[in-house]
Design a protein around this motif. Structure first.
Motif, short mmCIF file in Angstrom:
data_model
loop_
_atom_site.label_atom_id
_atom_site.label_comp_id
_atom_site.label_asym_id
_atom_site.label_seq_id
_atom_site.Cartn_x
_atom_site.Cartn_y
_atom_site.Cartn_z
N ALA A 294 72.36 -3.91 53.97
CA ALA A 294 73.41 -4.47 53.50
C ALA A 294 73.31 -5.96 53.10
O ALA A 294 73.52 -6.48 51.82
N LEU A 295 72.57 -6.65 54.07
CA LEU A 295 72.12 -7.97 53.73
C LEU A 295 71.18 -8.14 52.36
O LEU A 295 71.34 -8.92 51.63
N VAL A 296 70.11 -7.09 52.30
CA VAL A 296 69.32 -7.26 51.33
C VAL A 296 70.15 -6.81 49.93
O VAL A 296 69.77 -7.78 48.89
N TRP A 297 71.33 -6.30 50.00
CA TRP A 297 72.04 -5.95 48.85
C TRP A 297 72.68 -7.11 48.47
O TRP A 297 72.94 -7.57 47.33
N VAL A 298 73.30 -7.84 49.44
CA VAL A 298 74.17 -8.98 49.23
C VAL A 298 73.28 -10.17 48.59
O VAL A 298 73.54 -10.95 47.60
N LEU A 299 72.01 -10.23 49.05
CA LEU A 299 71.04 -11.16 48.64
C LEU A 299 70.60 -10.77 47.32
O LEU A 299 69.61 -11.68 46.66
N GLY A 300 70.88 -9.49 46.67
CA GLY A 300 70.32 -9.31 45.28
C GLY A 300 68.99 -8.62 45.34
O GLY A 300 68.52 -8.43 44.20
N ILE A 301 68.34 -8.24 46.36
CA ILE A 301 67.18 -7.93 46.44
C ILE A 301 67.18 -6.34 46.32
O ILE A 301 66.38 -5.61 45.78
N ASN A 302 67.93 -5.80 47.12
CA ASN A 302 68.26 -4.41 47.18
C ASN A 302 69.54 -3.95 46.19
O ASN A 302 70.51 -4.39 45.99
N LYS A 303 69.05 -3.25 44.91
CA LYS A 303 70.10 -2.79 43.83
C LYS A 303 70.66 -1.56 44.34
O LYS A 303 71.49 -0.87 43.65
N ASN A 304 70.16 -0.64 45.27
CA ASN A 304 70.70 0.75 45.58
C ASN A 304 71.37 0.71 46.60
O ASN A 304 70.90 1.24 47.64
#
Length: 87
Positions: A13-23
Motif C-alpha cells: 500500500a505504501l509504494v502505491w501511495v508513493l506512486g511507485i506501484n500502479k497496480n
C-alpha cells in the motif's frame, strides 16, 4: 506469521501511495515485484533511487481507496459474523 503478511501488504500500500506501484487492487495479491520497488535495508542501500521514483498521490485518491478497502473489509467481517457466505 500473520504479522509478516500484514507488513508486506502495508508496504504494498505504501509504494502505491508513493506512486511507485500502479497496480493496487482489492482482488489481486501483493505483486512479486515488490522487493524490487524498495531498497534493501540489510545491504544498507540508500533511498536516493526510491526518492527519485516517488510521486505521492493526491489526498482524495488515497482517501477514496482507503475508504473502499475499509468497506470491503467490513463487508467480509460482517458477513462472517452473521454466518453468511461472501458473494
Amino acid at each position: 506469521m500473520l504479522k509478516i503478511k500484514w507488513y508486506v501488504e502495508s508496504l504494498w500500500a505504501l509504494v502505491w501511495v508513493l506512486g511507485i506501484n500502479k497496480n493496487f487492487k482489492v482482488d489481486e495479491p501483493v505483486g512479486d515485484d515488490l522487493i524490487q520497488m524498495v531498497p534493501d535495508v540489510r545491504k544498507t542501500q540508500n533511498f536516493t533511487t526510491l526518492k527519485a521514483k516517488t510521486l505521492i498521490l493526491n489526498e482524495k485518491e488515497i482517501y477514496q481507496q482507503a475508504d473502499f478497502y475499509y468497506r470491503v473489509h467490513w463487508y467480509c467481517v460482517d458477513t462472517r459474523l452473521k454466518g453468511g457466505k461472501l458473494q
